[in-house]
Design a protein around this motif. Sequence first.
Motif, PDB file in Angstrom:
ATOM      1  N   LYS A   6     -13.421   2.877   7.698  1.00  0.00           N
ATOM      2  CA  LYS A   6     -13.088   1.528   7.240  1.00  0.00           C
ATOM      3  C   LYS A   6     -12.493   1.616   5.846  1.00  0.00           C
ATOM      4  O   LYS A   6     -12.952   2.406   5.022  1.00  0.00           O
ATOM      5  CB  LYS A   6     -14.344   0.648   7.212  1.00  0.00           C
ATOM      6  CG  LYS A   6     -14.978   0.443   8.580  1.00  0.00           C
ATOM      7  CD  LYS A   6     -16.142  -0.537   8.523  1.00  0.00           C
ATOM      8  CE  LYS A   6     -17.411   0.063   7.961  1.00  0.00           C
ATOM      9  NZ  LYS A   6     -18.107   0.949   8.900  1.00  0.00           N
ATOM     10  N   THR A  43     -17.715  -6.706   6.980  1.00  0.00           N
ATOM     11  CA  THR A  43     -17.995  -7.137   5.605  1.00  0.00           C
ATOM     12  C   THR A  43     -19.226  -8.033   5.578  1.00  0.00           C
ATOM     13  O   THR A  43     -20.125  -7.858   4.735  1.00  0.00           O
ATOM     14  CB  THR A  43     -16.784  -7.888   5.012  1.00  0.00           C
ATOM     15  OG1 THR A  43     -15.647  -7.015   5.017  1.00  0.00           O
ATOM     16  CG2 THR A  43     -17.052  -8.336   3.583  1.00  0.00           C
ATOM     17  N   ASP A  69      -3.828   1.358   9.932  1.00  0.00           N
ATOM     18  CA  ASP A  69      -4.857   0.421   9.474  1.00  0.00           C
ATOM     19  C   ASP A  69      -4.538  -0.140   8.095  1.00  0.00           C
ATOM     20  O   ASP A  69      -4.720  -1.326   7.838  1.00  0.00           O
ATOM     21  CB  ASP A  69      -6.223   1.121   9.446  1.00  0.00           C
ATOM     22  CG  ASP A  69      -7.366   0.147   9.246  1.00  0.00           C
ATOM     23  OD1 ASP A  69      -7.698  -0.580  10.210  1.00  0.00           O
ATOM     24  OD2 ASP A  69      -7.917   0.091   8.132  1.00  0.00           O
ATOM     25  N   SER A  70      -4.035   0.725   7.207  1.00  0.00           N
ATOM     26  CA  SER A  70      -3.741   0.288   5.836  1.00  0.00           C
ATOM     27  C   SER A  70      -2.394  -0.407   5.715  1.00  0.00           C
ATOM     28  O   SER A  70      -2.163  -1.169   4.779  1.00  0.00           O
ATOM     29  CB  SER A  70      -3.761   1.491   4.883  1.00  0.00           C
ATOM     30  OG  SER A  70      -2.727   2.411   5.212  1.00  0.00           O
ATOM     31  N   GLY A  71      -1.494  -0.137   6.671  1.00  0.00           N
ATOM     32  CA  GLY A  71      -0.140  -0.690   6.571  1.00  0.00           C
ATOM     33  C   GLY A  71       0.654  -0.071   5.433  1.00  0.00           C
ATOM     34  O   GLY A  71       1.529  -0.712   4.843  1.00  0.00           O
ATOM     35  N   TYR A  91     -14.406  -4.961   3.353  1.00  0.00           N
ATOM     36  CA  TYR A  91     -13.661  -3.994   4.158  1.00  0.00           C
ATOM     37  C   TYR A  91     -12.305  -4.592   4.555  1.00  0.00           C
ATOM     38  O   TYR A  91     -12.211  -5.754   4.931  1.00  0.00           O
ATOM     39  CB  TYR A  91     -14.436  -3.631   5.425  1.00  0.00           C
ATOM     40  CG  TYR A  91     -15.713  -2.869   5.172  1.00  0.00           C
ATOM     41  CD1 TYR A  91     -15.698  -1.595   4.605  1.00  0.00           C
ATOM     42  CD2 TYR A  91     -16.945  -3.424   5.511  1.00  0.00           C
ATOM     43  CE1 TYR A  91     -16.881  -0.897   4.383  1.00  0.00           C
ATOM     44  CE2 TYR A  91     -18.135  -2.734   5.302  1.00  0.00           C
ATOM     45  CZ  TYR A  91     -18.092  -1.473   4.727  1.00  0.00           C
ATOM     46  OH  TYR A  91     -19.262  -0.786   4.510  1.00  0.00           O
ATOM     47  N   TRP A  92     -11.289  -3.777   4.476  1.00  0.00           N
ATOM     48  CA  TRP A  92      -9.915  -4.183   4.769  1.00  0.00           C
ATOM     49  C   TRP A  92      -9.798  -4.673   6.217  1.00  0.00           C
ATOM     50  O   TRP A  92     -10.067  -3.925   7.159  1.00  0.00           O
ATOM     51  CB  TRP A  92      -9.000  -2.988   4.521  1.00  0.00           C
ATOM     52  CG  TRP A  92      -7.543  -3.189   4.782  1.00  0.00           C
ATOM     53  CD1 TRP A  92      -6.830  -2.667   5.819  1.00  0.00           C
ATOM     54  CD2 TRP A  92      -6.606  -3.911   3.987  1.00  0.00           C
ATOM     55  NE1 TRP A  92      -5.515  -3.016   5.718  1.00  0.00           N
ATOM     56  CE2 TRP A  92      -5.338  -3.778   4.595  1.00  0.00           C
ATOM     57  CE3 TRP A  92      -6.701  -4.649   2.803  1.00  0.00           C
ATOM     58  CZ2 TRP A  92      -4.192  -4.373   4.073  1.00  0.00           C
ATOM     59  CZ3 TRP A  92      -5.561  -5.233   2.276  1.00  0.00           C
ATOM     60  CH2 TRP A  92      -4.326  -5.094   2.916  1.00  0.00           C
ATOM     61  N   ASN A  93      -9.398  -5.925   6.359  1.00  0.00           N
ATOM     62  CA  ASN A  93      -9.170  -6.533   7.685  1.00  0.00           C
ATOM     63  C   ASN A  93     -10.376  -6.449   8.621  1.00  0.00           C
ATOM     64  O   ASN A  93     -10.231  -6.408   9.841  1.00  0.00           O
ATOM     65  CB  ASN A  93      -7.952  -5.880   8.385  1.00  0.00           C
ATOM     66  CG  ASN A  93      -6.653  -6.237   7.683  1.00  0.00           C
ATOM     67  OD1 ASN A  93      -6.571  -7.276   7.021  1.00  0.00           O
ATOM     68  ND2 ASN A  93      -5.647  -5.396   7.817  1.00  0.00           N
ATOM     69  N   ARG A  94     -11.590  -6.434   8.059  1.00  0.00           N
ATOM     70  CA  ARG A  94     -12.798  -6.346   8.886  1.00  0.00           C
ATOM     71  C   ARG A  94     -13.844  -7.346   8.390  1.00  0.00           C
ATOM     72  O   ARG A  94     -14.871  -6.955   7.800  1.00  0.00           O
ATOM     73  CB  ARG A  94     -13.372  -4.925   8.853  1.00  0.00           C
ATOM     74  CG  ARG A  94     -12.526  -3.911   9.607  1.00  0.00           C
ATOM     75  CD  ARG A  94     -13.080  -2.510   9.413  1.00  0.00           C
ATOM     76  NE  ARG A  94     -12.246  -1.514  10.081  1.00  0.00           N
ATOM     77  CZ  ARG A  94     -12.526  -0.972  11.257  1.00  0.00           C
ATOM     78  NH1 ARG A  94     -13.582  -1.338  11.928  1.00  0.00           N
ATOM     79  NH2 ARG A  94     -11.718  -0.067  11.778  1.00  0.00           N
ATOM     80  N   PRO A  95     -13.603  -8.641   8.601  1.00  0.00           N
ATOM     81  CA  PRO A  95     -14.533  -9.657   8.086  1.00  0.00           C
ATOM     82  C   PRO A  95     -15.941  -9.548   8.672  1.00  0.00           C
ATOM     83  O   PRO A  95     -16.924  -9.810   7.971  1.00  0.00           O
ATOM     84  CB  PRO A  95     -13.868 -10.986   8.475  1.00  0.00           C
ATOM     85  CG  PRO A  95     -12.863 -10.638   9.536  1.00  0.00           C
ATOM     86  CD  PRO A  95     -12.436  -9.240   9.262  1.00  0.00           C
ATOM     87  N   ARG A 151       0.824  -1.205   0.000  1.00  0.00           N
ATOM     88  CA  ARG A 151       0.000   0.000   0.000  1.00  0.00           C
ATOM     89  C   ARG A 151       0.864   1.262   0.000  1.00  0.00           C
ATOM     90  O   ARG A 151       1.839   1.352   0.752  1.00  0.00           O
ATOM     91  CB  ARG A 151      -0.940   0.032   1.211  1.00  0.00           C
ATOM     92  CG  ARG A 151      -2.228  -0.769   1.021  1.00  0.00           C
ATOM     93  CD  ARG A 151      -2.040  -2.252   1.163  1.00  0.00           C
ATOM     94  NE  ARG A 151      -1.567  -2.597   2.497  1.00  0.00           N
ATOM     95  CZ  ARG A 151      -0.827  -3.668   2.770  1.00  0.00           C
ATOM     96  NH1 ARG A 151      -0.461  -4.497   1.807  1.00  0.00           N
ATOM     97  NH2 ARG A 151      -0.455  -3.928   4.011  1.00  0.00           N
TER      98      ARG A 151
END
Length: 567
Positions: free
Chosen positions: A223, A426, A119-121, A419-423, A76
């Motif tokens: 998110k 999602t 959050d995004s790394g 959603y990134w890292n949010r199962p 990223r």
Amino acid sequence: MSELQPWLNMYPEEIPATLEYTNESVQQYLINAAKDYPNKIAIHFMGKEMTYKELYDSSLKLAGYLQSIGIEKGDRVAIMLPNCPQSVISYYAILMAGGVVVQTNPLYMERELEYQMKDSGSKIIITMDILFPRVTKVMGQTDLQHVIVTAIKDYLPFPKNLIYPFIQKKQYGISVNVKHEGNHHLLTEVLKQSQKSIKEHSVNFEEDLALLQYTGGTTGFPKGVMLTHKNLVANASMCKAWMYKCKEGEEVVLGILPFFHVYGMTTVLILSVMQANKMVLLPKFDPETTLKTIQKQRPTLFPGAPTIYIGLLNHPDIQKYDLSSIDSCISGSAPLPVEVQQKFEEITGGKLVEGYGLTESSPVSHSNFLWDRPRVKGSIGVPWPDTDAGIFSIETGERLPVGEIGEICIKGPQVMKGYWNRPEDTAQTLRDGWLLTGDIGYMDENGYFFVVDRKKDMIIAGGFNIYPREIEEVLYEHPSVQEVVAAGIPDPYRGETVKAYIVLKDGASATEDELNEFARKHLAAYKVPRLYEFRKELPKTAVGKILRRALVDEEKKKLKEDQEKRA
């Protein structure tokens, strides 16, 4: 024709119900434009212009440099820039290098920036010189390894490039001098270097992410919305099909909507490159600058938000400017008042229609027709090609028939991967391929959709369900009102009560009693605001969306403080 999709009967013959996608990555469209239209102007920025070949060459050079400092496929890279040539170069360079773009609002303060970078790394951030101190303060708490710095003056013509640093220092009170050394890099120095070899990488059109686009965070922490190459290409292709009278390589697009907002990114940045159109970029919205730019640069397409059109309409000298070049405008990000639509069309002679979408749908899912079909007052229009939409019961989850109110849900190739890292988030938002929008609305017999309100914005006063948009539409018709937002604030008796926040037009006057009398002529008694507050301005997002939630939070804070004083 499915009876669940009556809108397809409304399509003019020029718009196909389904499209063919070429499975090309987002960056491939820049490669195509540079090959087919090398000398065509891609960007106009405050008097300086750049061709598609120059844009491609700069993007390729930066892509090679990004790889040389460690960017690999899937990494990223954040862009924290206003609309300027560097933001376009950076966007395509990151994708060419195999990275994933993380769009970051330049207005973010350290806390917000740190959260998004963590959050995004993100490994690298590309930013402005005046934002550099802010970035360096959070680097140690994040995965950021490198900062690439640019300045507005870098892409200004002479003598503006010499004058601008003095204006900037006066405006922001700081002058930043960054050296090209260590993990600090100057974009001007990067682009002076010879082209570094690029490691080729394949793109999985359906699965690979092109973008992490963060939602506004009005309902908790932002998110990261995962948008693939297919999501973005599909939505831009739908937009191209919808605007079937527009000619490839000939349109001039006004780029005021910020690229860190998904609507501006798709309808200006991606679509312009896909069609080899000229982008006229403005780093921020200023009514007078915008009017002068329209008169001089003659844009034909003007994607915007209601507050932008309202800001122009309320400029005292608007009649002095020639705005006749504007042919087509699709308004997004917030409801478009009917009065604004009509006035803007009268002044420009162009078409302004309301569209609808979410970050999670890349963003557009619905729009009114620009040509050849009558518009339906108050409607967000019909679903775009390849897009299914329906009204579903909030209680049972069942699909509801025509005319019944429920949650608007969307299905189509533009709907996010998740959603990134949010199962868990999602799973709550994507169900059986349907995107649950959180918006309440209904569909008429012709397939036109109407948004009644946000599920979370609905006011429940004395047991009645009240939708703020209905109140706002009425108050916008009052001749003295420039902007209005209605909100439900805590009330010990009714649970919530309706309060209207008003910004009056310059030189206009109105009292609470006048507005109350006006509202009572058009609204049921339980919907009429009980309270009015006059303000000079309303809190807004960077794209101009009024932050209703911020006003509600203010009221809750006041109530709590009052209760503590009494205790």
